[in-house]
Design a protein around this motif. Sequence first.
Motif, PDB file in Angstrom:
ATOM      1  N   LYS A   1       3.430   5.699  -5.750  1.00 10.76           N
ATOM      2  CA  LYS A   1       3.188   5.753  -7.200  1.00 10.76           C
ATOM      3  C   LYS A   1       2.104   6.776  -7.509  1.00 10.76           C
ATOM      4  CE  LYS A   1       0.388   2.878  -9.151  1.00 10.76           C
ATOM      5  NZ  LYS A   1      -0.706   3.618  -9.728  1.00 10.76           N
ATOM      6  N   ASP A   2       1.017   6.756  -6.735  1.00  8.27           N
ATOM      7  CA  ASP A   2      -0.075   7.698  -6.962  1.00  8.27           C
ATOM      8  C   ASP A   2       0.386   9.143  -6.770  1.00  8.27           C
ATOM      9  OD1 ASP A   2      -1.866   5.677  -7.598  1.00  8.27           O
ATOM     10  OD2 ASP A   2      -2.658   5.526  -5.562  1.00  8.27           O
ATOM     11  N   GLU A   3       1.242   9.373  -5.791  1.00  2.00           N
ATOM     12  CA  GLU A   3       1.762  10.724  -5.559  1.00  2.00           C
ATOM     13  C   GLU A   3       2.613  11.195  -6.739  1.00  2.00           C
ATOM     14  OE1 GLU A   3       3.651  10.396  -1.716  1.00  2.00           O
ATOM     15  OE2 GLU A   3       1.744  10.666  -0.668  1.00  2.00           O
ATOM     16  N   VAL A   4       3.397  10.286  -7.317  1.00  2.00           N
ATOM     17  CA  VAL A   4       4.210  10.633  -8.495  1.00  2.00           C
ATOM     18  C   VAL A   4       3.303  10.934  -9.690  1.00  2.00           C
ATOM     19  CG1 VAL A   4       5.852   9.693 -10.188  1.00  2.00           C
ATOM     20  CG2 VAL A   4       6.281   9.409  -7.735  1.00  2.00           C
ATOM     21  N   VAL A   5       2.282  10.114  -9.894  1.00  2.00           N
ATOM     22  CA  VAL A   5       1.335  10.355 -10.990  1.00  2.00           C
ATOM     23  C   VAL A   5       0.700  11.727 -10.814  1.00  2.00           C
ATOM     24  CG1 VAL A   5      -0.869   9.618 -12.003  1.00  2.00           C
ATOM     25  CG2 VAL A   5       0.901   7.925 -11.495  1.00  2.00           C
ATOM     26  N   TYR A   6       0.286  12.038  -9.609  1.00  2.00           N
ATOM     27  CA  TYR A   6      -0.308  13.350  -9.326  1.00  2.00           C
ATOM     28  C   TYR A   6       0.666  14.472  -9.672  1.00  2.00           C
ATOM     29  CZ  TYR A   6      -2.172  17.281  -6.679  1.00  2.00           C
ATOM     30  OH  TYR A   6      -2.642  18.513  -6.330  1.00  2.00           O
ATOM     31  N   GLU A   7       1.871  14.402  -9.149  1.00  2.00           N
ATOM     32  CA  GLU A   7       2.866  15.463  -9.381  1.00  2.00           C
ATOM     33  C   GLU A   7       3.202  15.612 -10.865  1.00  2.00           C
ATOM     34  OE1 GLU A   7       3.977  17.783  -7.355  1.00  2.00           O
ATOM     35  OE2 GLU A   7       2.774  16.933  -5.734  1.00  2.00           O
TER      36      GLU A   7
ATOM     37  N   GLU B   1      -7.691   9.772 -10.838  1.00  2.00           N
ATOM     38  CA  GLU B   1      -7.370   8.385 -10.489  1.00  2.00           C
ATOM     39  C   GLU B   1      -6.381   8.323  -9.335  1.00  2.00           C
ATOM     40  OE1 GLU B   1      -9.319   5.470 -11.917  1.00  2.00           O
ATOM     41  OE2 GLU B   1      -7.255   4.790 -12.116  1.00  2.00           O
ATOM     42  N   ALA B   2      -5.353   9.164  -9.393  1.00  2.34           N
ATOM     43  CA  ALA B   2      -4.327   9.150  -8.351  1.00  2.34           C
ATOM     44  C   ALA B   2      -4.912   9.525  -6.992  1.00  2.34           C
ATOM     45  CB  ALA B   2      -3.182  10.092  -8.719  1.00  2.34           C
ATOM     46  N   LEU B   3      -5.825  10.474  -6.959  1.00  2.00           N
ATOM     47  CA  LEU B   3      -6.407  10.942  -5.691  1.00  2.00           C
ATOM     48  C   LEU B   3      -7.499  10.027  -5.153  1.00  2.00           C
ATOM     49  CD1 LEU B   3      -6.638  14.766  -6.428  1.00  2.00           C
ATOM     50  CD2 LEU B   3      -5.104  13.633  -4.796  1.00  2.00           C
ATOM     51  N   CYS B   4      -7.995   9.144  -5.987  1.00  4.23           N
ATOM     52  CA  CYS B   4      -9.109   8.288  -5.579  1.00  4.23           C
ATOM     53  C   CYS B   4      -8.615   7.126  -4.728  1.00  4.23           C
ATOM     54  CB  CYS B   4      -9.823   7.742  -6.807  1.00  4.23           C
ATOM     55  SG  CYS B   4     -11.346   6.890  -6.401  1.00  4.23           S
TER      56      CYS B   4
ATOM     57  N   GLY C   1      -4.763  11.891   4.756  1.00  5.09           N
ATOM     58  CA  GLY C   1      -3.543  11.717   3.997  1.00  5.09           C
ATOM     59  C   GLY C   1      -3.714  12.163   2.556  1.00  5.09           C
ATOM     60  N   PHE C   2      -3.091  11.443   1.669  1.00  5.10           N
ATOM     61  CA  PHE C   2      -3.026  11.824   0.255  1.00  5.10           C
ATOM     62  C   PHE C   2      -4.368  11.668  -0.459  1.00  5.10           C
ATOM     63  CE2 PHE C   2      -2.331  10.431  -4.163  1.00  5.10           C
ATOM     64  CZ  PHE C   2      -1.788  11.601  -4.677  1.00  5.10           C
ATOM     65  N   TYR C   3      -5.068  10.565  -0.230  1.00  5.26           N
ATOM     66  CA  TYR C   3      -6.285  10.266  -0.984  1.00  5.26           C
ATOM     67  C   TYR C   3      -7.419  11.196  -0.584  1.00  5.26           C
ATOM     68  CZ  TYR C   3      -3.645   6.204  -2.404  1.00  5.26           C
ATOM     69  OH  TYR C   3      -2.669   5.396  -2.918  1.00  5.26           O
ATOM     70  N   ASP C   4      -8.209  11.615  -1.580  1.00  2.13           N
ATOM     71  CA  ASP C   4      -9.259  12.608  -1.340  1.00  2.13           C
ATOM     72  C   ASP C   4     -10.364  12.399  -2.373  1.00  2.13           C
ATOM     73  OD1 ASP C   4     -10.854  14.876  -1.096  1.00  2.13           O
ATOM     74  OD2 ASP C   4      -9.165  16.255  -0.946  1.00  2.13           O
TER      75      ASP C   4
ATOM     76  N   GLU D   1       0.838  -1.201   0.000  1.00  3.92           N
ATOM     77  CA  GLU D   1       0.000   0.000   0.000  1.00  3.92           C
ATOM     78  C   GLU D   1       0.871   1.248   0.000  1.00  3.92           C
ATOM     79  OE1 GLU D   1      -2.925   2.402  -0.641  1.00  3.92           O
ATOM     80  OE2 GLU D   1      -3.107   0.240  -0.765  1.00  3.92           O
ATOM     81  N   GLY D   2       1.972   1.212   0.744  1.00  2.07           N
ATOM     82  CA  GLY D   2       2.899   2.340   0.745  1.00  2.07           C
ATOM     83  C   GLY D   2       3.475   2.580  -0.642  1.00  2.07           C
ATOM     84  N   ALA D   3       3.812   1.508  -1.340  1.00  4.39           N
ATOM     85  CA  ALA D   3       4.336   1.635  -2.705  1.00  4.39           C
ATOM     86  C   ALA D   3       3.270   2.183  -3.644  1.00  4.39           C
ATOM     87  CB  ALA D   3       4.841   0.283  -3.199  1.00  4.39           C
ATOM     88  N   ASN D   4       2.023   1.726  -3.493  1.00  2.07           N
ATOM     89  CA  ASN D   4       0.928   2.239  -4.322  1.00  2.07           C
ATOM     90  C   ASN D   4       0.714   3.726  -4.083  1.00  2.07           C
ATOM     91  OD1 ASN D   4       0.182  -0.087  -5.762  1.00  2.07           O
ATOM     92  ND2 ASN D   4      -1.014  -0.839  -4.048  1.00  2.07           N
ATOM     93  N   MET D   5       0.762   4.144  -2.812  1.00  2.00           N
ATOM     94  CA  MET D   5       0.567   5.552  -2.501  1.00  2.00           C
ATOM     95  C   MET D   5       1.699   6.391  -3.095  1.00  2.00           C
ATOM     96  SD  MET D   5       0.079   7.584   1.103  1.00  2.00           S
ATOM     97  CE  MET D   5      -1.408   6.731   1.528  1.00  2.00           C
TER      98      MET D   5
END
Length: 180
Positions: free
Chosen positions: A32-38, A57-60, A68-71, A26-30
């Motif tokens: 990745k999602d943060e990089v996609v967002y940025e 998609e990244a924020l979902c 945290g990050f997801y919103d 889950e940490g790795a997924n988060m």
Amino acid sequence: MRLTVTGLLNGCLLLALGGCAGAAMEGANMAKDEVVYENNIEAARAGQVEAQYRVGEALCCSLGDRKGFYDTRAATDWLCRAAAQGHAPASRKLGRIYSGEVVDGVRVMRRVAERVSGRPQDRALSYAWLSVAAGQGDAEAGAEAQTLWGDLDEAERARAGGLTAGGRSLPCRWDEAFPG
């Protein structure tokens, strides 16, 4: 089968390691999602449809209120922007969000948390968004809509029919779908 202390300890060790592996994944997924967002936020702000979808998609999606990050609210804002430009995957994702099924892929810990926390759902609105995605060319969304239709009760079907008829705009953003 006889339960031994060694067998019990081995079972506990496997469960503990499984939990650690789940947390690490889950940490790795988060991350990745943060990089996609940025990597996509500036293009999304500039109106590029694919970037808006990727940011959504990244924020979902958050489990309950934003943590945290997801919103979820921010995710639906970006997905609505992409869907308004005819982006079928964004419309399909909105359908999935409003069905209450938001976690995709191998995210075991988030799937469990989603089931435990409960998630608001509006299956009629979900059907409507999946139908929009199907009309935009997403065949998988059409199949999902058909399956969902079979699960709707009479009142939900009536509401779904009203949402899909007549060219009205659908509630899109989280706060439109779930006011208050």
